[in-house]
Design a protein around this motif. Sequence first.
Motif, PDB file in Angstrom:
ATOM      1  N   GLY A 201     -75.461 -59.054 118.076  1.00 54.57           N
ATOM      2  CA  GLY A 201     -74.782 -58.473 116.925  1.00 54.57           C
ATOM      3  C   GLY A 201     -73.888 -59.539 116.334  1.00 54.57           C
ATOM      4  O   GLY A 201     -73.227 -60.284 117.065  1.00 54.57           O
ATOM      5  N   VAL A 202     -73.880 -59.658 115.020  1.00 57.73           N
ATOM      6  CA  VAL A 202     -73.094 -60.699 114.364  1.00 57.73           C
ATOM      7  C   VAL A 202     -72.265 -60.085 113.240  1.00 57.73           C
ATOM      8  O   VAL A 202     -72.768 -59.297 112.446  1.00 57.73           O
ATOM      9  CB  VAL A 202     -74.010 -61.801 113.768  1.00 57.73           C
ATOM     10  N   ALA A 203     -70.995 -60.458 113.203  1.00 57.32           N
ATOM     11  CA  ALA A 203     -70.126 -60.108 112.078  1.00 57.32           C
ATOM     12  C   ALA A 203     -69.702 -61.423 111.443  1.00 57.32           C
ATOM     13  O   ALA A 203     -69.397 -62.396 112.137  1.00 57.32           O
ATOM     14  CB  ALA A 203     -68.910 -59.323 112.560  1.00 57.32           C
TER      15      ALA A 203
ATOM     16  N   THR B  97     -80.583 -59.147 122.678  1.00 59.77           N
ATOM     17  CA  THR B  97     -80.006 -58.468 121.520  1.00 59.77           C
ATOM     18  C   THR B  97     -78.738 -59.198 121.108  1.00 59.77           C
ATOM     19  O   THR B  97     -77.980 -59.652 121.956  1.00 59.77           O
ATOM     20  CB  THR B  97     -79.671 -57.000 121.873  1.00 59.77           C
TER      21      THR B  97
ATOM     22  N   ILE C   4     -69.995 -63.209 117.428  1.00 59.78           N
ATOM     23  CA  ILE C   4     -71.328 -62.945 117.965  1.00 59.78           C
ATOM     24  C   ILE C   4     -71.192 -62.231 119.301  1.00 59.78           C
ATOM     25  O   ILE C   4     -70.479 -62.698 120.192  1.00 59.78           O
ATOM     26  CB  ILE C   4     -72.108 -64.264 118.149  1.00 59.78           C
ATOM     27  N   GLU C   5     -71.872 -61.108 119.434  1.00 61.42           N
ATOM     28  CA  GLU C   5     -71.871 -60.339 120.673  1.00 61.42           C
ATOM     29  C   GLU C   5     -73.289 -60.340 121.231  1.00 61.42           C
ATOM     30  O   GLU C   5     -74.230 -59.874 120.579  1.00 61.42           O
ATOM     31  CB  GLU C   5     -71.412 -58.903 120.392  1.00 61.42           C
TER      32      GLU C   5
ATOM     33  N   ILE D 278     -70.379 -45.491 115.001  1.00 60.94           N
ATOM     34  CA  ILE D 278     -70.379 -46.551 113.989  1.00 60.94           C
ATOM     35  C   ILE D 278     -69.598 -46.104 112.752  1.00 60.94           C
ATOM     36  O   ILE D 278     -68.745 -46.833 112.249  1.00 60.94           O
ATOM     37  CB  ILE D 278     -71.819 -46.963 113.613  1.00 60.94           C
TER      38      ILE D 278
ATOM     39  N   TRP E 187     -79.385 -52.386 123.073  1.00 61.23           N
ATOM     40  CA  TRP E 187     -78.516 -51.670 122.155  1.00 61.23           C
ATOM     41  C   TRP E 187     -79.118 -50.317 121.863  1.00 61.23           C
ATOM     42  O   TRP E 187     -80.332 -50.170 121.726  1.00 61.23           O
ATOM     43  CB  TRP E 187     -78.371 -52.466 120.859  1.00 61.23           C
TER      44      TRP E 187
ATOM     45  N   PRO F 211     -78.430 -47.029 119.146  1.00 61.13           N
ATOM     46  CA  PRO F 211     -77.638 -46.629 117.976  1.00 61.13           C
ATOM     47  C   PRO F 211     -76.723 -45.443 118.282  1.00 61.13           C
ATOM     48  O   PRO F 211     -77.078 -44.554 119.034  1.00 61.13           O
ATOM     49  CB  PRO F 211     -78.694 -46.262 116.936  1.00 61.13           C
TER      50      PRO F 211
END
Length: 148
Positions: free
Chosen positions: A38-40, A36, A53-54, A66, A59, A61
């Motif tokens: 996660g990208v910002a 998995t 990048i994590e 959030i 993951w 929800p």
Amino acid sequence: GSEVANARCIVLDLIVDDGVPSRGHRKALCDPLYNTVGVAYGRHATFGRMAAIELARGWKPDEVGIRSRLASGPVRVKGQEEAKKSTKTQWKLGACRLCGEEIKGGVVMEVDKLGGKMHRDCFKCSTCSKQLSGVPFMVHDRLPFCKP
């Protein structure tokens, strides 16, 4: 990341990992332990654009968490503003070919005709000071000029 880099370009650069002898970014991104990511993607004060990048094993929800995080905005760390003033890049980019000052990040251009790297803000016509990024130009005595 430069001003024209998008998230895909940044991730591809990390996979290629050119100039990093350990290939640490590539190894982390390709590690089978993680399934998995996660990208910002957004602006960076020093480098123009950035991707955070994590990597994780999974993951779940958390809509309430959030929404709360999005509403609260960026995390503020005590002393962060003062620390930013003394931040230095780990890369040695050398001196700007035009102004002679050390390149510490920001938007950097590399123009072979001018002999190397320079601040984008310095890449302007030596006569009229018009910005030359993305437009035709000519070089005379290792200085940039508008192309007639």
